[in-house]
Design a protein around this motif. Sequence first.
Motif, PDB file in Angstrom:
ATOM      1  N   ASP A  79      32.265 -27.904  41.159  1.00 17.68           N
ATOM      2  CA  ASP A  79      30.882 -27.434  41.234  1.00 17.68           C
ATOM      3  C   ASP A  79      30.797 -26.077  41.919  1.00 17.68           C
ATOM      4  OD1 ASP A  79      29.902 -30.801  41.976  1.00 17.68           O
ATOM      5  OD2 ASP A  79      29.679 -29.743  40.054  1.00 17.68           O
ATOM      6  N   THR A  80      31.906 -25.593  42.455  1.00 19.54           N
ATOM      7  CA  THR A  80      31.933 -24.299  43.112  1.00 19.54           C
ATOM      8  C   THR A  80      31.534 -23.211  42.128  1.00 19.54           C
ATOM      9  OG1 THR A  80      33.620 -24.948  44.717  1.00 19.54           O
ATOM     10  CG2 THR A  80      33.404 -22.595  44.241  1.00 19.54           C
ATOM     11  N   ALA A  81      30.510 -22.434  42.481  1.00 19.67           N
ATOM     12  CA  ALA A  81      29.991 -21.397  41.592  1.00 19.67           C
ATOM     13  C   ALA A  81      28.847 -20.668  42.293  1.00 19.67           C
ATOM     14  CB  ALA A  81      29.475 -22.017  40.284  1.00 19.67           C
ATOM     15  N   ILE A  82      28.405 -19.600  41.657  1.00 18.05           N
ATOM     16  CA  ILE A  82      27.137 -18.983  42.047  1.00 18.05           C
ATOM     17  C   ILE A  82      26.056 -19.657  41.216  1.00 18.05           C
ATOM     18  CG2 ILE A  82      25.767 -16.874  42.137  1.00 18.05           C
ATOM     19  CD1 ILE A  82      28.403 -15.323  42.284  1.00 18.05           C
ATOM     20  N   TYR A  83      25.023 -20.119  41.875  1.00 19.64           N
ATOM     21  CA  TYR A  83      23.935 -20.832  41.209  1.00 19.64           C
ATOM     22  C   TYR A  83      22.727 -19.901  41.082  1.00 19.64           C
ATOM     23  CZ  TYR A  83      26.429 -25.216  41.295  1.00 19.64           C
ATOM     24  OH  TYR A  83      27.349 -26.216  41.070  1.00 19.64           O
ATOM     25  N   TYR A  84      22.217 -19.825  39.859  1.00 18.33           N
ATOM     26  CA  TYR A  84      21.100 -18.941  39.548  1.00 18.33           C
ATOM     27  C   TYR A  84      19.874 -19.736  39.134  1.00 18.33           C
ATOM     28  CZ  TYR A  84      24.708 -15.324  39.180  1.00 18.33           C
ATOM     29  OH  TYR A  84      25.744 -14.464  39.433  1.00 18.33           O
ATOM     30  N   CYS A  85      18.734 -19.327  39.659  1.00 23.41           N
ATOM     31  CA  CYS A  85      17.449 -19.856  39.222  1.00 23.41           C
ATOM     32  C   CYS A  85      16.975 -19.026  38.033  1.00 23.41           C
ATOM     33  CB  CYS A  85      16.456 -19.749  40.374  1.00 23.41           C
ATOM     34  SG  CYS A  85      14.794 -20.350  40.011  1.00 23.41           S
ATOM     35  N   THR A  86      16.400 -19.686  37.045  1.00 20.56           N
ATOM     36  CA  THR A  86      15.959 -18.989  35.839  1.00 20.56           C
ATOM     37  C   THR A  86      14.570 -19.437  35.427  1.00 20.56           C
ATOM     38  OG1 THR A  86      16.919 -20.658  34.381  1.00 20.56           O
ATOM     39  CG2 THR A  86      18.351 -18.818  35.006  1.00 20.56           C
ATOM     40  N   ALA A  87      13.941 -18.611  34.607  1.00 24.92           N
ATOM     41  CA  ALA A  87      12.623 -18.931  34.072  1.00 24.92           C
ATOM     42  C   ALA A  87      12.567 -18.505  32.613  1.00 24.92           C
ATOM     43  CB  ALA A  87      11.534 -18.217  34.869  1.00 24.92           C
ATOM     44  N   GLY A  88      11.863 -19.305  31.808  1.00 24.97           N
ATOM     45  CA  GLY A  88      11.755 -18.984  30.398  1.00 24.97           C
ATOM     46  C   GLY A  88      10.477 -19.519  29.792  1.00 24.97           C
ATOM     47  N   MET A  89       9.951 -18.799  28.800  1.00 26.10           N
ATOM     48  CA  MET A  89       8.722 -19.239  28.151  1.00 26.10           C
ATOM     49  C   MET A  89       8.952 -20.462  27.277  1.00 26.10           C
ATOM     50  SD  MET A  89       6.156 -17.543  29.155  1.00 26.10           S
ATOM     51  CE  MET A  89       4.956 -17.965  27.884  1.00 26.10           C
ATOM     52  N   SER A  90      10.116 -20.537  26.621  1.00 25.64           N
ATOM     53  CA  SER A  90      10.400 -21.695  25.772  1.00 25.64           C
ATOM     54  C   SER A  90      11.558 -22.491  26.353  1.00 25.64           C
ATOM     55  CB  SER A  90      10.750 -21.246  24.356  1.00 25.64           C
ATOM     56  OG  SER A  90      12.034 -20.665  24.315  1.00 25.64           O
ATOM     57  N   ILE A  91      11.534 -23.793  26.133  1.00 21.75           N
ATOM     58  CA  ILE A  91      12.592 -24.652  26.652  1.00 21.75           C
ATOM     59  C   ILE A  91      13.913 -24.339  25.970  1.00 21.75           C
ATOM     60  CG2 ILE A  91      13.423 -27.037  26.701  1.00 21.75           C
ATOM     61  CD1 ILE A  91      10.564 -27.900  27.336  1.00 21.75           C
ATOM     62  N   SER A  92      13.879 -24.165  24.655  1.00 16.69           N
ATOM     63  CA  SER A  92      15.115 -23.869  23.938  1.00 16.69           C
ATOM     64  C   SER A  92      15.675 -22.518  24.379  1.00 16.69           C
ATOM     65  CB  SER A  92      14.881 -23.881  22.429  1.00 16.69           C
ATOM     66  OG  SER A  92      13.878 -22.939  22.088  1.00 16.69           O
ATOM     67  N   GLY A  93      14.793 -21.562  24.568  1.00 15.51           N
ATOM     68  CA  GLY A  93      15.232 -20.251  25.041  1.00 15.51           C
ATOM     69  C   GLY A  93      15.801 -20.315  26.437  1.00 15.51           C
ATOM     70  N   LEU A  94      15.228 -21.157  27.278  1.00 14.95           N
ATOM     71  CA  LEU A  94      15.675 -21.274  28.658  1.00 14.95           C
ATOM     72  C   LEU A  94      17.103 -21.797  28.715  1.00 14.95           C
ATOM     73  CD1 LEU A  94      15.009 -21.065  31.648  1.00 14.95           C
ATOM     74  CD2 LEU A  94      13.974 -23.329  31.508  1.00 14.95           C
ATOM     75  N   ARG A  95      17.459 -22.687  27.813  1.00 16.01           N
ATOM     76  CA  ARG A  95      18.820 -23.239  27.808  1.00 16.01           C
ATOM     77  C   ARG A  95      19.846 -22.204  27.343  1.00 16.01           C
ATOM     78  NH1 ARG A  95      20.029 -29.388  26.957  1.00 16.01           N
ATOM     79  NH2 ARG A  95      22.044 -28.457  27.421  1.00 16.01           N
ATOM     80  N   GLU A  96      19.442 -21.287  26.518  1.00 13.98           N
ATOM     81  CA  GLU A  96      20.400 -20.345  25.927  1.00 13.98           C
ATOM     82  C   GLU A  96      20.335 -18.968  26.556  1.00 13.98           C
ATOM     83  OE1 GLU A  96      22.645 -21.302  23.808  1.00 13.98           O
ATOM     84  OE2 GLU A  96      21.824 -23.333  23.713  1.00 13.98           O
ATOM     85  N   SER A  97      19.122 -18.463  26.745  1.00 14.15           N
ATOM     86  CA  SER A  97      18.970 -17.096  27.222  1.00 14.15           C
ATOM     87  C   SER A  97      17.655 -16.977  27.978  1.00 14.15           C
ATOM     88  CB  SER A  97      18.981 -16.123  26.034  1.00 14.15           C
ATOM     89  OG  SER A  97      18.880 -14.787  26.487  1.00 14.15           O
TER      90      SER A  97
END
Length: 122
Positions: free
Chosen positions: A90-108
């Motif tokens: 699980d070691t990593a840099i963790y990023y918070c993200t936001a997206g208008m569409s759910i499908s878009g949020l998973r990909e880009s």
Amino acid sequence: QVQLVESGGGLVQAGASLRLSCVASRYTLSSYNMGWFRQTPGLAREFVALISVSGGYITYADSVKGRFTVSKDDDKNTVYLQMNNLKPEDTAIYYCTAGMSISGLRESPDYWGRGTQVTVSS
């Protein structure tokens, strides 16, 4: 402009827990689906979890299912990632993200925070 600021990372031993927080700019959580990604050096960023605007849809990567929990508090403009039974992978840099569409949020995702480092020692 959406701004996302993560906190809560650190160095822990395997089996420990951490809770990451992401404070978003005002009104973000009422307009955007929110998610978490992570990245290990040399590898692509990996989807971890997301929560819909309403909070009624939540999904996780298979690698964290059953150990991580995503939630949000709209009044505090904050999204959380509760991480239990942490593993060295699980070691990593963790990023918070936001997206208008759910499908878009998973990909880009449309917006990214700067990230917080999580290191899990064995």
